[in-house]
Design an enzyme around this catalytic site. Structure first.
Site, mmCIF file in Angstrom:
data_model
loop_
_atom_site.group_PDB
_atom_site.id
_atom_site.type_symbol
_atom_site.label_atom_id
_atom_site.label_comp_id
_atom_site.label_asym_id
_atom_site.label_seq_id
_atom_site.Cartn_x
_atom_site.Cartn_y
_atom_site.Cartn_z
ATOM 1 N N ASP A 153 29.248 5.733 23.468
ATOM 2 C CA ASP A 153 27.982 5.100 23.058
ATOM 3 C C ASP A 153 27.725 5.189 21.559
ATOM 4 O O ASP A 153 26.581 5.233 21.116
ATOM 5 C CB ASP A 153 26.768 5.729 23.793
ATOM 6 C CG ASP A 153 26.983 5.792 25.287
ATOM 7 O OD1 ASP A 153 27.507 4.817 25.833
ATOM 8 O OD2 ASP A 153 26.633 6.813 25.892
ATOM 9 N N ASN B 250 33.620 1.710 33.930
ATOM 10 C CA ASN B 250 32.706 2.842 34.070
ATOM 11 C C ASN B 250 31.820 3.058 32.859
ATOM 12 O O ASN B 250 30.898 3.849 32.880
ATOM 13 C CB ASN B 250 33.489 4.137 34.342
ATOM 14 C CG ASN B 250 34.582 4.389 33.328
ATOM 15 O OD1 ASN B 250 35.138 3.455 32.771
ATOM 16 N ND2 ASN B 250 34.900 5.632 33.075
ATOM 17 N N HIS C 28 29.707 -1.632 26.672
ATOM 18 C CA HIS C 28 29.257 -1.866 25.310
ATOM 19 C C HIS C 28 28.056 -2.782 25.381
ATOM 20 O O HIS C 28 28.042 -3.735 26.157
ATOM 21 C CB HIS C 28 30.302 -2.625 24.502
ATOM 22 C CG HIS C 28 31.578 -1.892 24.336
ATOM 23 N ND1 HIS C 28 31.650 -0.683 23.701
ATOM 24 C CD2 HIS C 28 32.831 -2.212 24.678
ATOM 25 C CE1 HIS C 28 32.909 -0.302 23.680
ATOM 26 N NE2 HIS C 28 33.649 -1.204 24.275
ATOM 27 N N THR D 237 25.994 1.073 31.607
ATOM 28 C CA THR D 237 26.461 0.776 32.955
ATOM 29 C C THR D 237 25.470 1.262 34.006
ATOM 30 O O THR D 237 25.171 0.574 34.968
ATOM 31 C CB THR D 237 27.851 1.431 33.192
ATOM 32 O OG1 THR D 237 28.751 0.872 32.248
ATOM 33 C CG2 THR D 237 28.363 1.177 34.598
HETATM 34 P P1 GDP Z 1 29.530 1.661 22.602
HETATM 35 O O1 GDP Z 1 29.891 1.914 24.023
HETATM 36 O O2 GDP Z 1 30.172 2.636 21.680
HETATM 37 O O3 GDP Z 1 29.774 0.257 22.193
HETATM 38 O O4 GDP Z 1 27.975 1.921 22.447
HETATM 39 P P2 GDP Z 1 26.757 1.304 23.294
HETATM 40 O O5 GDP Z 1 26.817 -0.153 23.264
HETATM 41 O O6 GDP Z 1 26.652 1.952 24.601
HETATM 42 O O7 GDP Z 1 25.518 1.879 22.462
HETATM 43 C C1 GDP Z 1 25.225 1.500 21.227
HETATM 44 C C2 GDP Z 1 23.809 0.975 21.240
HETATM 45 O O8 GDP Z 1 23.306 1.048 19.945
HETATM 46 C C3 GDP Z 1 23.711 -0.488 21.623
HETATM 47 O O9 GDP Z 1 22.480 -0.704 22.264
HETATM 48 C C4 GDP Z 1 23.769 -1.204 20.285
HETATM 49 O O10 GDP Z 1 23.130 -2.464 20.288
HETATM 50 C C5 GDP Z 1 23.017 -0.243 19.429
HETATM 51 N N1 GDP Z 1 23.439 -0.182 18.026
HETATM 52 C C6 GDP Z 1 24.689 -0.217 17.505
HETATM 53 N N2 GDP Z 1 24.637 -0.026 16.179
HETATM 54 C C7 GDP Z 1 23.320 0.149 15.867
HETATM 55 C C8 GDP Z 1 22.614 0.423 14.656
HETATM 56 O O11 GDP Z 1 23.186 0.571 13.586
HETATM 57 N N3 GDP Z 1 21.258 0.561 14.750
HETATM 58 C C9 GDP Z 1 20.588 0.434 15.922
HETATM 59 N N4 GDP Z 1 19.267 0.570 15.914
HETATM 60 N N5 GDP Z 1 21.213 0.203 17.077
HETATM 61 C C10 GDP Z 1 22.558 0.055 17.047
#
Ligand code: GDP
Length: 428
Positions: A12, A37, A40, A301
């Site tokens: 995440d 599981n 993104h 998820t």
């Molecule tokens: P991943 O599995 O590593 O891709 O991460 P996730 O998608 O589960 O979680 C990242 C969350 O942070 C998502 O809701 C993104 O839209 C959000 N996100 C990513 N980069 C940034 C950022 O720089 N600032 C903010 N506020 N949200 C972000």
């Protein structure tokens, strides 16, 4: 050139966003491990999407999205995802699925549920997507590769053998309904129809693409601390989350991975059980969870609330090292703008001694965080595009962490959108 985008922490970290952003200049985006599981979350011009199986490049017309042999492929989930993005207006993506990828079988999902049920309080907090039973079977050599769908006779024979052993467990250990061989065969024939147009010798395809000088991104799932070898075993995932595994899970030479972009979050969050030294609780955690990510820190998820904590230098330095980091992408920095002071975990105290080296799990369970407090910047940094324009205390936070982890922070993400990024020496 091949670039890997991987996580340094518990997952995440925002890998999806970074992949989506770097996808703009890439030809091919490859998933090389994991399954449905984790997910993104991606926000772009088409809307907001939670992807579990598709690589984050599916939103571009010019990229080919590849499911590598290292992935736990759940065929119906993949196809639901394709149909769902297409129904939201995204052009039908170009997708290739490795003929050597193994399939998550319906019984893997059931065994995952049954085992968590059986373990009760001792359960792993699995997402119950069948990933652990899938990889167990892969290494026990009773998994099914996509290519096996195309040889019906040997498929039937193998189904028979596998059902024999699975049914013993179902009957005597779990006391659940038994598997029906014919039904399973029919299900697999359905899977064959769904996957047939996409099946490809992915390793050959990628090696050819490399010869033609194509840009390839390897997209990791979860993060270093969930790696089965180097993570917080046994509270880990079942496939390697490290960039090095990208070579195996995609079928390319290891020396082709020239850039390893390790995504690091400006604070900590984790889903599932396991030691989490810098964890915070109560109102402090609720506030950060509510403001975190985009619309709060809840699993992509499962929707489960994520566990929250301060930035952990010890875990991140280790996580970056195991990835072989060339660049750190530092994400969700904007979220911290509300804090007067920002604690950072700079060491672990274990049995009275302070260390900055990440220990094995038994010692980790005893670790207490050593905190250093930095001043906050108390403003919204979204919309800023140049590093120099960030408030001084914000730059100090970035530089403090860069110095402590020992890897260059070349990208800073200050918002969930594709272009909310500050370049700080990153060369594409
Ligand atoms: P991943 O599995 O590593 O891709 O991460 P996730 O998608 O589960 O979680 C990242 C969350 O942070 C998502 O809701 C993104 O839209 C959000 N996100 C990513 N980069 C940034 C950022 O720089 N600032 C903010 N506020 N949200 C972000």
């Amino acid at each position: 050139m091949v670039k890997a985008i991987v996580g340094a922490n518990w997952g995440d970290e925002g890998k999806g966003k970074i992949t989506d952003m770097l996808g703009e200049t890439s030809d091919i985006i490859v998933r090389f491990q994991g399954g449905a599981n984790a997910g993104h979350t991606i926000i772009n011009d088409y809307g907001k999407f939670a992807l579990h199986t598709l690589p984050s490049g599916v939103f571009y017309n010019h990229t080919t999205s590849v499911i590598g042999n290292g992935v736990a492929l759940n065929i119906p989930v993949l196809f639901e995802e394709i149909e769902s993005i297409v129904s939201q207006g995204v052009p039908r993506p170009k997708i290739l699925v490795s003929d050597r990828a193994q399939m998550v079988m319906p019984y893997h999902v059931l065994f995952d549920q049954y085992e968590e049920e059986r373990l009760g309080k001792e359960s792993f907090g699995s997402t119950k997507s069948g990933i652990a039973p899938f990889y167990s079977d892969k290494y026990a050599k009773i998994g099914f590769q996509v290519s096996e769908l195309f040889d019906e006779e040997s498929l039937k024979h193998k189904i028979h053998k596998v059902c024999e052993t699975k049914n013993v467990l179902l009957e005597h250990l779990y006391h659940k309904p038994l598997l029906d061989e014919e039904e399973l065969f029919q299900t697999l024939m359905e899977y064959r129809k769904m996957v047939e147009p996409y099946v490809c010798d992915v390793s050959l395809f990628l090696n050819q693409a490399l010869k033609e000088g194509k840009e390839i991104l390897l997209e990791g799932q979860l993060g270093s601390l969930k790696d089965p070898d180097h993570g917080i075993y046994p509270m880990v995932t079942s496939s390697s989350t490290l960039a090095g595994y990208g070579a195996i899970g995609a079928g390319i030479p290891p020396y082709e991975i020239k850039k390893i972009v390790t995504v690091v979050k400006a604070y900590s969050s984790a889903v599932g059980a396991g030691a989490f030294v810098s964890e915070i609780f109560g109102d402090e955690a609720d506030e950060l969870r509510k403001r975190g990510g985009d619309g709060g820190e809840f699993g992509a998820t499962t929707g489960r609330p994520r566990r929250m904590g301060w930035f952990d230098v010890v875990a991140t330095k280790y996580g970056c090292r195991l990835q072989g980091t060339t660049d750190v992408a530092f994400t969700v920095l904007d979220v911290l703008g509300y804090l007067d002071e920002i604690p950072v975990c700079v060491g672990y105290e274990i049995d009275g001694e302070v260390t900055t080296d990440f220990p094995t799990t038994n010692k980790l369970e005893k670790a207490k965080p050593v905190l250093e407090v930095l001043p906050g910047w108390k403003c919204d940094i979204r919309g800023i595009t140049k590093y120099e324009d960030l408030p001084e205390n914000c730059r100090k936070y970035v530089e403090f962490i860069e110095e402590k982890i020992g890897y260059p922070i070349t990208l800073i993400s200050n918002g969930p959108g594709r272009h909310e990024i500050i370049y700080r020496g990153f060369e594409d």
